[in-house]
Scaffold this motif. Structure first.
Motif, short mmCIF file in Angstrom:
data_model
loop_
_atom_site.label_atom_id
_atom_site.label_comp_id
_atom_site.label_asym_id
_atom_site.label_seq_id
_atom_site.Cartn_x
_atom_site.Cartn_y
_atom_site.Cartn_z
N GLY A 306 0.82 -1.21 0.00
CA GLY A 306 0.00 0.00 0.00
C GLY A 306 0.84 1.25 0.00
N HIS A 307 1.94 1.24 0.76
CA HIS A 307 2.83 2.40 0.80
C HIS A 307 3.52 2.61 -0.54
CE1 HIS A 307 2.97 4.10 4.90
NE2 HIS A 307 2.53 2.90 5.27
N LYS A 308 3.76 1.53 -1.27
CA LYS A 308 4.38 1.67 -2.60
C LYS A 308 3.45 2.43 -3.54
CE LYS A 308 6.61 -1.00 -6.27
NZ LYS A 308 7.00 -2.36 -6.73
N ILE A 309 2.15 2.13 -3.45
CA ILE A 309 1.18 2.86 -4.28
C ILE A 309 1.08 4.30 -3.82
CG2 ILE A 309 -1.26 2.99 -4.93
CD1 ILE A 309 -1.37 -0.04 -4.71
N MET A 310 1.11 4.53 -2.51
CA MET A 310 1.07 5.90 -2.00
C MET A 310 2.28 6.70 -2.49
SD MET A 310 -0.23 5.30 1.95
CE MET A 310 -0.20 7.06 2.33
N ALA A 311 3.44 6.05 -2.55
CA ALA A 311 4.65 6.74 -3.05
C ALA A 311 4.45 7.19 -4.49
CB ALA A 311 5.86 5.82 -2.93
N ALA A 312 3.82 6.32 -5.30
CA ALA A 312 3.57 6.68 -6.71
C ALA A 312 2.61 7.86 -6.80
CB ALA A 312 3.01 5.47 -7.46
N ILE A 313 1.59 7.87 -5.93
CA ILE A 313 0.62 8.98 -5.92
C ILE A 313 1.31 10.28 -5.52
CG2 ILE A 313 -1.45 9.87 -4.79
CD1 ILE A 313 -2.30 6.89 -4.46
N ALA A 314 2.12 10.22 -4.46
CA ALA A 314 2.82 11.42 -3.99
C ALA A 314 3.82 11.91 -5.04
CB ALA A 314 3.54 11.12 -2.68
#
Length: 337
Positions: A306-314
């Motif tokens: 989930g944090h990997k996807i959040m990193a892409a969003i950020a």
């Protein structure tokens, strides 16, 4: 003759010591003659007043404890004084800006706090990825149960070399964030700050108007110190997998509704004040059409995936802000002449 001279000198000294008795410890003086030399021996009678008194181990421990207590009391006094001055300074700055925290309500905060859009845009243009950008918030910022380099902040630091500083705290609220905002954001001379929090307030039953008040005050304080506030929106929990205790201890359905209202307020507040946004909620939902639950470890906290996807969003958000460069697709020159 020599003995008489010594006696006269001793008498004069004794007389002098009697006159200044309050300044000296009481002492006994003995005179002897050794090999024709006059030898004078002094013995302190009141050892309690002597600088040469040897203390016992218990007395030393007691004095050390007393000293440490005094040091701690002085440290507490200085801390309270610094906090008082900080609060007075913040309050004075709020007064100078015409900002009334008590007047900010959930329905009207976006209209009450007005930041200068030109100022926001001009400051944002000057920020580069090497400038210090603080991320303040709760466990979604800190990265609950996720190794630091695998959180969304840690990934961006490692992969994009953007100077993000994580000051998130597990379980923090917007009130706690506001209380430490000066120390953790302003005092370290950040150029921008991502503010992401409020979920714990709402789950804990804090009225929305208090949550929005705290959030608006943090944005106002940031601008007062020349720091660009960036609105962060946390991903919505997976309501099917949140801890059962949440649903038995609180009116969970009401909190789900309040979380949605809070998100709408954040978006309206950001738009009204021309602030950049990192919307993890919309970003994750648009990417995860199915299998949303797989990216949360307990329904509320993102796991490493989930944090990997959040990193892409950020990353995309920072590119839109101009802080990170936009990556150009590779040129296919296989058929170039």
């Amino acid at each position: 003759m020599a003995d008489e001279k010594v006696t006269n000198i001793d008498d004069a000294r004794k007389k002098k010591e009697q006159e200044n008795k309050g300044d000296y410890a009481e002492q006994k003086v003995e005179n002897t003659t050794i090999d024709g030399m006059a030898v004078r021996t002094y013995t302190l009678l009141d050892q309690d007043d002597s600088l040469f008194r040897v203390l016992s181990e218990d007395e030393i421990a007691k004095k050390e404890a007393e000293y440490q207590k005094k040091q701690m009391e002085e440290a507490d006094r200085q801390f309270d004084e610094r906090e008082r001055r900080m609060n007075a300074q913040i309050s004075g700055e709020m007064d100078d800006s015409g900002f009334d925290a008590g007047a900010v309500k959930a329905e009207g905060a976006a209209d009450r706090v007005r930041l200068d859009p030109e100022q926001v845009e001009e400051r944002l243009k000057t920020i580069k990825k090497d400038d210090r950008i603080v991320c303040i918030g709760d466990s979604i910022v800190y990265g609950y149960e996720v190794e630091g380099t695998l959180t969304w902040i840690g990934r961006l630091r490692r992969e994009e070399e953007i100077n993000l500083l994580n000051v998130g705290l597990n379980g923090d609220t917007t009130e706690g964030m506001f209380d430490r905002f000066k120390e953790h954001v302003v005092d370290i001379e950040a150029k921008a700050v991502v503010i992401l929090g409020g979920g714990n307030d709402i789950i804990g039953g804090t009225p929305l108007e208090f949550v929005t008040n705290n959030y608006a005050m943090m944005c106002q304080m940031a601008m007062n110190y020349g720091i660009v506030p960036i609105v962060g929106i946390a991903p919505e929990p997976d309501h099917k997998r949140v801890p059962k205790e949440w649903k038995t201890m609180i009116d969970y359905d009401a909190n789900v509704k309040n979380l949605q209202i809070y998100k709408e307020w954040l978006l309206a507040f950001a738009e009204a004040n021309h602030m950049p946004v990192i919307d993890f909620d919309t970003g994750m939902k648009s990417r995860l059409k199915a299998g949303y639950s797989r990216f949360f470890m307990d329904g509320a906290h993102p796991n490493p995936a989930g944090h990997k996807i959040m990193a892409a969003i950020a990353k995309e958000a920072f590119q839109e802000m101009g802080i990170l460069p936009v990556e150009k697709p590779p040129v296919d020159d296989r058929f170039a002449l």
